[in-house]
Design an enzyme around this catalytic site. Structure first.
Site, PDB file in Angstrom:
ATOM      1  CE  LYS A  55      -3.763  -2.488   2.153  1.00 46.59           C
ATOM      2  NZ  LYS A  55      -4.351  -2.989   3.398  1.00 46.59           N
ATOM      3  CD  GLN A  99      -2.937  -4.574   6.619  1.00 43.01           C
ATOM      4  OE1 GLN A  99      -2.902  -3.575   5.915  1.00 43.01           O
ATOM      5  NE2 GLN A  99      -3.566  -5.672   6.249  1.00 43.01           N
ATOM      6  CG  ASP A 122      -9.264   0.115   5.171  1.00 43.36           C
ATOM      7  OD1 ASP A 122      -9.388  -0.161   3.957  1.00 43.36           O
ATOM      8  OD2 ASP A 122      -8.919  -0.725   6.015  1.00 43.36           O
TER       9      ASP A 122
END
Ligand code: NAP
Length: 282
Positions: A55, A99, A122
């Site tokens: 990413k 994450q 996200d």
């Protein structure tokens, strides 16, 4: 019946990232500040380390700064929440990615909720789920958002169609079902307690497999002409759909890899740049 057409997520994601890079450059030119994504990683799980690195690389190529926050595996919920709150307040950070999965000793929901909704690129907070479900401005969960972009790019008309989502996780199954519902599909969720999964899937005009079980959905379960989206990613580059048999019955199908995966990252980058634009008033 002829073989299904492949839905090329790699090519579509490339176009989205090119557009995103242009917007990022414009923001940087106009404000002197590049969009910035903070990635937060707890522990050193090899797959998570790889995802975060990937990413960050994609961010760099698109002209987005990334700030890497690496915390030890033994970080407590309180410490993680404090870190995420501090990033939420930091004006130099426009988007935050935690994450996951995080360690089992951490309350993941409490951590997600420490992310300010305007930086939740996200799409993991309650606020993002609510705005997405109500069709209000906000950030979508990246994989579901990417799946809808892919369906749109291939002109799949969802209104009135029977959509079956296999999987109901908070980041994938549930939100993709809400997005399909918002497009007037008739949505059925399946999960580990669903009885006669095959017969439910057989009724679907659109199937989304989001399970994490290699080749669970078989070609014989696919209604001829159905659209098949395989969000699964299992060891050995294998999806949740048995591609070889499903491709013989579907009209459109996503490959694994090269289907849903690249769309997830493209959506993350696009939402980071949108977040920066809003915060910087561009
Ligand atoms: P998850 O949190 O483990 O959820 C799996 C879901 O599948 C659960 O709802 C579970 O039901 C259901 N399920 C499990 N076994 C089943 C069975 N035999 N029949 C029907 N349903 C079953 O997984 P996830 O995070 O949603 O991820 C799903 C897959 O997508 C994984 O392969 C993952 O690697 C992949 N993924 C890909 C991307 C990408 O960018 N391409 C992003 C995220 C995830 P219960 O709720 O009843 O337990």
């Amino acid at each position: 019946m002829s073989q299904a057409r492949l839905m090329d997520g790699t090519a579509l994601a490339r176009r989205i990232v090119e557009e995103t890079a242009k917007k990022a450059a414009e923001i940087t030119d106009r404000t002197g500040t590049a969009p910035c994504l903070a990635t937060v990683l707890v522990g050193e799980d090899p797959a998570s380390v790889t995802y975060v690195r990937m990413k960050q690389n994609r961010c760099r190529k698109a002209g987005i700064d990334s700030r890497r926050v690496a915390l030890p595996a033994e970080t407590s919920t309180g410490e993680l929440v404090a870190t995420l709150r501090s990033l939420s307040r930091d004006p130099a950070v426009h988007g935050i990615l935690l994450q996951h999965p995080v360690g089992e000793h951490i309350d993941e929901r409490a951590a997600f909720e420490a992310i300010a909704p305007e930086k939740d690129v996200d799409g993991v907070t309650f606020a993002s789920f609510a705005t997405m479900s109500f069709g209000l401005p906000g950030f979508v969960s990246c994989t579901p958002g990417g799946i809808l972009r892919l369906l749109d790019a291939y002109d799949v008309d969802l209104a009135g169609k029977r959509a079956v989502v296999v999987g109901r996780s908070a980041i994938l199954g549930k939100p993709v079902g809400m997005l399909l519902l918002a497009r007037d599909a008739t949505v059925t969720y399946c999960h580990s307690r669903t009885r006669e999964l095959s017969s439910v899937v057989r009724e679907a005009d659109v199937v989304v497999a989001a399970v994490g079980r290699p080749r669970l959905v078989r070609g014989q379960d696919i209604k001829p002409g159905a659209v098949v989206i395989d969000a699964g990613y299992n060891e050995g580059n294998v999806g949740d759909v048995d591609f070889d048999s499903a491709v013989e019955r579907a009209s459109l199908i996503t490959p694994v890899p090269g289907g849903v995966g690249p769309m997830t990252i493209a959506t993350l980058l696009e939402q980071t740049v949108d977040a920066a634009a809003r915060q910087l008033g561009v």
